[in-house]
Design an enzyme around this catalytic site. Structure first.
Site, PDB file in Angstrom:
ATOM      1  CG  ASN A   8      34.321  45.751  47.819  1.00  0.00           C
ATOM      2  OD1 ASN A   8      33.459  46.453  47.303  1.00  0.00           O
ATOM      3  ND2 ASN A   8      35.336  45.235  47.139  1.00  0.00           N
ATOM      4  NE  ARG A  91      36.100  48.907  45.094  1.00  0.00           N
ATOM      5  CZ  ARG A  91      35.405  48.440  44.060  1.00  0.00           C
ATOM      6  NH1 ARG A  91      34.457  47.555  44.244  1.00  0.00           N
ATOM      7  NH2 ARG A  91      35.668  48.855  42.859  1.00  0.00           N
ATOM      8  CG  HIS A 180      41.063  48.553  38.818  1.00  0.00           C
ATOM      9  ND1 HIS A 180      41.164  48.284  37.481  1.00  0.00           N
ATOM     10  CD2 HIS A 180      40.081  47.762  39.297  1.00  0.00           C
ATOM     11  CE1 HIS A 180      40.253  47.375  37.157  1.00  0.00           C
ATOM     12  NE2 HIS A 180      39.582  47.049  38.247  1.00  0.00           N
ATOM     13  CG  LEU A 209      46.050  42.553  32.998  1.00  0.00           C
ATOM     14  CD1 LEU A 209      46.923  41.695  32.099  1.00  0.00           C
ATOM     15  CD2 LEU A 209      45.525  43.763  32.231  1.00  0.00           C
ATOM     16  N   GLY A 210      41.814  41.937  35.511  1.00  0.00           N
ATOM     17  CA  GLY A 210      40.779  41.065  36.056  1.00  0.00           C
ATOM     18  C   GLY A 210      39.602  41.132  35.109  1.00  0.00           C
ATOM     19  CG  ASN A 211      34.871  40.246  34.567  1.00  0.00           C
ATOM     20  OD1 ASN A 211      35.101  39.892  33.402  1.00  0.00           O
ATOM     21  ND2 ASN A 211      33.654  40.396  35.031  1.00  0.00           N
ATOM     22  N   GLY A 212      37.378  43.436  35.221  1.00  0.00           N
ATOM     23  CA  GLY A 212      37.655  44.825  34.853  1.00  0.00           C
ATOM     24  C   GLY A 212      39.166  44.944  34.757  1.00  0.00           C
ATOM     25  NE  ARG A 241      33.096  48.061  33.205  1.00  0.00           N
ATOM     26  CZ  ARG A 241      33.810  47.890  34.314  1.00  0.00           C
ATOM     27  NH1 ARG A 241      35.128  47.856  34.266  1.00  0.00           N
ATOM     28  NH2 ARG A 241      33.203  47.779  35.477  1.00  0.00           N
ATOM     29  CG  ASP A 282      36.444  32.729  33.229  1.00  0.00           C
ATOM     30  OD1 ASP A 282      37.634  32.444  32.956  1.00  0.00           O
ATOM     31  OD2 ASP A 282      35.984  32.665  34.373  1.00  0.00           O
ATOM     32  NE  ARG A 284      38.860  30.769  35.033  1.00  0.00           N
ATOM     33  CZ  ARG A 284      38.464  31.028  36.269  1.00  0.00           C
ATOM     34  NH1 ARG A 284      38.973  30.353  37.266  1.00  0.00           N
ATOM     35  NH2 ARG A 284      37.559  31.956  36.518  1.00  0.00           N
ATOM     36  N   GLY A 330      42.964  38.751  38.441  1.00  0.00           N
ATOM     37  CA  GLY A 330      42.680  37.334  38.139  1.00  0.00           C
ATOM     38  C   GLY A 330      43.427  36.817  36.922  1.00  0.00           C
ATOM     39  CG  ASN A 334      45.157  33.039  38.549  1.00  0.00           C
ATOM     40  OD1 ASN A 334      45.821  32.429  39.374  1.00  0.00           O
ATOM     41  ND2 ASN A 334      44.150  33.826  38.881  1.00  0.00           N
ATOM     42  CD  GLU A 384      40.868  45.987  44.691  1.00  0.00           C
ATOM     43  OE1 GLU A 384      40.287  47.030  44.421  1.00  0.00           O
ATOM     44  OE2 GLU A 384      40.588  44.892  44.172  1.00  0.00           O
TER      45      GLU A 384
HETATM   46  P1  AMP Z   1      39.200  39.319  39.008  1.00  0.00           P
HETATM   47  O1  AMP Z   1      38.161  40.272  38.462  1.00  0.00           O
HETATM   48  O2  AMP Z   1      40.503  39.982  39.327  1.00  0.00           O
HETATM   49  O3  AMP Z   1      38.684  38.460  40.115  1.00  0.00           O
HETATM   50  O4  AMP Z   1      39.542  38.321  37.808  1.00  0.00           O
HETATM   51  C1  AMP Z   1      38.588  37.419  37.329  1.00  0.00           C
HETATM   52  C2  AMP Z   1      39.033  36.857  35.988  1.00  0.00           C
HETATM   53  O5  AMP Z   1      40.312  36.220  36.102  1.00  0.00           O
HETATM   54  C3  AMP Z   1      38.127  35.754  35.482  1.00  0.00           C
HETATM   55  O6  AMP Z   1      37.019  36.270  34.794  1.00  0.00           O
HETATM   56  C4  AMP Z   1      39.043  35.004  34.543  1.00  0.00           C
HETATM   57  O7  AMP Z   1      38.944  35.595  33.265  1.00  0.00           O
HETATM   58  C5  AMP Z   1      40.441  35.258  35.072  1.00  0.00           C
HETATM   59  N1  AMP Z   1      41.100  34.039  35.570  1.00  0.00           N
HETATM   60  C6  AMP Z   1      41.018  33.484  36.791  1.00  0.00           C
HETATM   61  N2  AMP Z   1      41.774  32.362  36.863  1.00  0.00           N
HETATM   62  C7  AMP Z   1      42.358  32.219  35.655  1.00  0.00           C
HETATM   63  C8  AMP Z   1      43.250  31.253  35.062  1.00  0.00           C
HETATM   64  N3  AMP Z   1      43.717  30.219  35.753  1.00  0.00           N
HETATM   65  N4  AMP Z   1      43.608  31.428  33.769  1.00  0.00           N
HETATM   66  C9  AMP Z   1      43.149  32.479  33.049  1.00  0.00           C
HETATM   67  N5  AMP Z   1      42.320  33.405  33.540  1.00  0.00           N
HETATM   68  C10 AMP Z   1      41.919  33.290  34.819  1.00  0.00           C
END
Ligand code: AMP
Length: 399
Positions: A8, A91, A180, A209-212, A241, A282, A284, A330, A334, A384
């Protein structure tokens, strides 16, 4: 049994993993970061141990050379020699309207992916470099392209056409593509396994629901709508974004000294949760700041959940019946509190969370809806890389 190398390539990073198929067993994985930024780093985990190395990594060619070295490292390598790799899966971000499925790579495919670079100028070129470098490593062994956009090629025109003159679609192919797709396809199938249901007559709303971040409506196993659009900028409020915004805001800013480069940076890198909270991209950090009383962080969380609820509602209105919604990525996997916040107020459309199950599930996969909820709510762990390995194995070895 076949060992599949999954690659990737991002603009400045390269993720890789080796799977033993059809067992779906990961033998190890690694990440090359800061490609083209002076000193880069490669870090790898295998069944034998960890390996990491800093080195100048000017381009993806050098990155692939380090990957080959790390993969076959005597002490902490994943394989004994490159000969053990039977095939590779890549990818590829954009397949335009050309690919609705994964495909074995040949010269024509490379040409088409190159053509699609116009639609994804930051992503497709490194994807192509990754493929070419892997051809150098593996010679004639089969290689497969797995497109982020492919799963969404089943969208009906009602969902993919924008309300602009049709000639812009005819001439430039401006439409909703969605992204995605590999993740949504994987988790939408996983949730059916969890619920012991078949694709047929089942509708799922998948929240990655990740950074994207994006939401996809899946009916009978097919994507019928998705929140990302012509680019990944549309839809949800993401890490940096903006997601949906009145396009006239851009015209307004253009008249006030913003140019294309500034707008691009504003909407892709400085907006979203970072821009709204002023704290971080982030989740968190934002959750922590909100708990400590930071009002901007609290409002950012409100906007985040509200936008997701809007999409869930819109998709529920266009599906015959919603059987399940799922959280992945992410944040989805989480953040117990974000899941709870999103579900607040969805009870009216039959989506009823069980707070205790949500808490107990934590960061694992599981069902978190109340027993009496008409719609099941699930946490699903996306993968993925595994989906790419599955597609590669199926196309290369299952005739
Ligand atoms: P991804 O792009 O799917 O890898 O997701 C990354 C994002 O997941 C990070 O920028 C965080 O905002 C979020 N994340 C990861 N661990 C946690 C957690 N324990 N609690 C809240 N958000 C989290």
């Amino acid at each position: 049994m076949a060992k599949i190398l999954v690659i990737n390539c991002g603009s400045s990073s390269l993720k890789y993993e080796v799977y033993e198929m059809p067992e779906k067993k990961s033998l190890g994985k690694g990440l090359v970061e800061r490609i083209g930024e002076g000193v880069g780093i490669i870090s790898q985990e295998s069944l034998k141990g960890k390996h990491s190395e800093e080195a100048p990594i000017p381009d993806h060619r050098k990155a692939m050379e380090l990957v080959r070295k790390a993969l076959t490292d005597g002490k902490a390598g994943i394989i004994g020699s490159m000969d053990e790799i039977a095939a590779a899966g890549h990818r590829v971000v954009h397949g335009g309207e050309f690919y609705a499925e994964s495909v074995i790579i040949d010269g024509k495919v490379l040409e088409t992916v190159d053509k699609c670079s116009e639609l994804a100028p930051l992503h497709n070129p490194p994807n192509i470099t990754g493929i070419k470098e892997t051809i150098n490593l593996l010679g004639k062994k089969p290689q497969v392209a797995v497109f982020d956009t492919a799963f969404h090629q089943t969208l009906p025109p009602a969902a993919y056409l924008y309300g602009i003159p049709r000639e812009l679609y005819d001439k430039y192919r401006i439409r909703r593509y969605g992204f995605h797709g590999t993740s949504h396809r994987y988790v939408a199938a996983e949730v059916l396994n969890m619920l012991k249901r078949s694709e047929e007559n089942t509708s799922v709303i998948s929240c990655h629901l990740g950074n994207g971040a994006s939401v996809t409506a899946v009916r009978n196993g097919k994507s019928v709508d998705t929140s990302m659009g012509f680019t990944p900028l549309e839809g949800l409020v993401m890490g940096t974004r903006s997601g949906d915004i009145d396009p006239a805001v851009l015209l307004y800013l253009l008249k006030r000294g913003y140019n294309e480069a500034k707008l691009d940076k504003l909407l892709n890198k400085q907006s979203g949760m970072l821009g709204l909270s002023g704290v971080s991209n982030d989740m968190r950090d934002i959750e922590k700041a909100a708990a400590e009383g930071n009002k901007n962080a609290q409002e950012a969380l409100d906007v985040y959940a509200y936008r997701i609820r809007k999409y869930i509602g819109a998709y529920a209105a266009n599906l015959p019946k919603t059987d399940a919604i799922l959280f992945t990525g992410g944040i989805g996997q989480n953040s117990v509190s974000t899941r709870a916040k999103i579900c607040e107020g969805l009870e009216g459309i039959g989506i009823i969370l069980d707070p205790k199950k949500n808490e107990a599930t934590g960061r694992k996969a599981g069902i978190i809806s109340a027993d009496y909820s008409p719609v099941a709510i699930a946490v699903v762990i996306t993968n993925e890389e595994l989906q790419i390995a599955i597609d590669t194995y199926d196309l290369a070895f299952k005739k």
